[in-house]
Write an enzyme that holds these catalytic residues in place. Structure first.
Site, mmCIF file in Angstrom:
data_model
loop_
_atom_site.group_PDB
_atom_site.id
_atom_site.type_symbol
_atom_site.label_atom_id
_atom_site.label_comp_id
_atom_site.label_asym_id
_atom_site.label_seq_id
_atom_site.Cartn_x
_atom_site.Cartn_y
_atom_site.Cartn_z
ATOM 1 C CG ASP A 234 72.740 36.741 -9.694
ATOM 2 O OD1 ASP A 234 73.541 36.959 -10.321
ATOM 3 O OD2 ASP A 234 71.726 37.650 -9.865
ATOM 4 C CG LEU B 23 67.477 15.799 -12.208
ATOM 5 C CD1 LEU B 23 66.149 16.224 -11.392
ATOM 6 C CD2 LEU B 23 68.500 16.452 -11.558
ATOM 7 C CG HIS C 189 82.024 32.583 -13.721
ATOM 8 N ND1 HIS C 189 80.539 32.821 -13.316
ATOM 9 C CD2 HIS C 189 82.600 33.346 -14.046
ATOM 10 C CE1 HIS C 189 80.374 34.111 -13.779
ATOM 11 N NE2 HIS C 189 81.496 34.491 -14.272
#
Length: 239
Positions: free
Chosen positions: A16, A127, A33
């Site tokens: 956010d 990962l 972004h």
């Protein structure tokens, strides 16, 4: 970072503050972004170095389609570029990538890139990285329940076999352990339709830091806070 910390196995993050971060700098929201996408790459690498095995990020929600069309188009363009970069990053770091969410609304070229990325990385042993795109938890549950209803109708599922495990097995996150820690940046303190089923026992951590400014040090702070919690399940302390 403190020594001898217990690492959460799975960390989920609601990214956010990209737009607000950009606005504060006098830049367009799309700049935020783009910077946020770079932060994702950094945190993927740092999380794995710290010993975190699963990382899930909320990139684009089902509600995000209601944003101005120009911003949605820019986000889709950014997503296309990110998919290319993610494939290179995954090859370098042995990262396994999986996309959560309802993919049919995405353009075909994006769906093809997702399929390519998931297939190319499915045997990687680094990962486990999940990206939630066109994802909404209520939508995920509705889709799961529809599938289970069809299975009941055709006899491949019996009512008495419905359990927490069988519901979990029909979700986008099938085979992925529930998050131990949820981080939300930019001081928003709500779940926003993210992993509602999976977050049942998850520790929540909120930080005022906007996502583009989120660093390895901020991740370490979140893990330290997680370690200072007493994890309880049904009133019992986790050993």
């Amino acid at each position: 970072m403190e020594e001898n910390l217990k690492m959460p196995r799975h960390v989920a993050i609601i990214l956010d503050g990209n737009g607000r971060w950009a606005k504060a700098k006098g830049m367009p929201r799309n700049y935020g972004h783009a910077q946020g996408a770079k932060t994702v790459e950094t945190i993927c690498e740092e999380a794995y170095k710290m010993g975190i095995q699963y990382l899930t990020v909320y990139a684009f929600s089902t509600e995000n389609w209601s944003r101005p069309q120009e911003e949605v188009n820019a986000l889709m363009k950014l997503l296309r570029n990110y998919m290319k970069n993610c494939l290179k990053t995954a090859e370098k770091n042995r990262m396994r990538v999986r996309v959560l969410g309802e993919k049919s609304r995405l353009d075909k070229d994006i769906r093809d890139k997702i399929a390519e990325l998931e297939e190319a990385t499915r045997n990687n042993d680094g990962l486990h990285f999940q990206i939630a795109i066109n994802y909404g938890s209520r939508d995920e549950l509705v889709r799961a329940f529809r599938t289970m209803a069809h299975e009941l109708e055709n006899g491949t599922l019996k009512a008495e076999d419905i359990s927490e495990e069988s519901v979990s097995g029909h979700l986008d996150t099938c085979g992925i352990p529930d998050p131990d820690l949820l981080i939300r940046t930019c001081n928003e303190q709500r779940i926003s339709n993210f992993l509602l089923w999976q977050l049942a026992y998850t520790e929540l951590y909120f930080t005022p830091v906007p996502w583009p400014d989120f660093t390895k040090e901020e991740l370490e702070k979140a893990v330290e806070a997680y370690n200072h919690r007493e994890r309880r399940f049904g009133g019992l302390k986790e050993e």
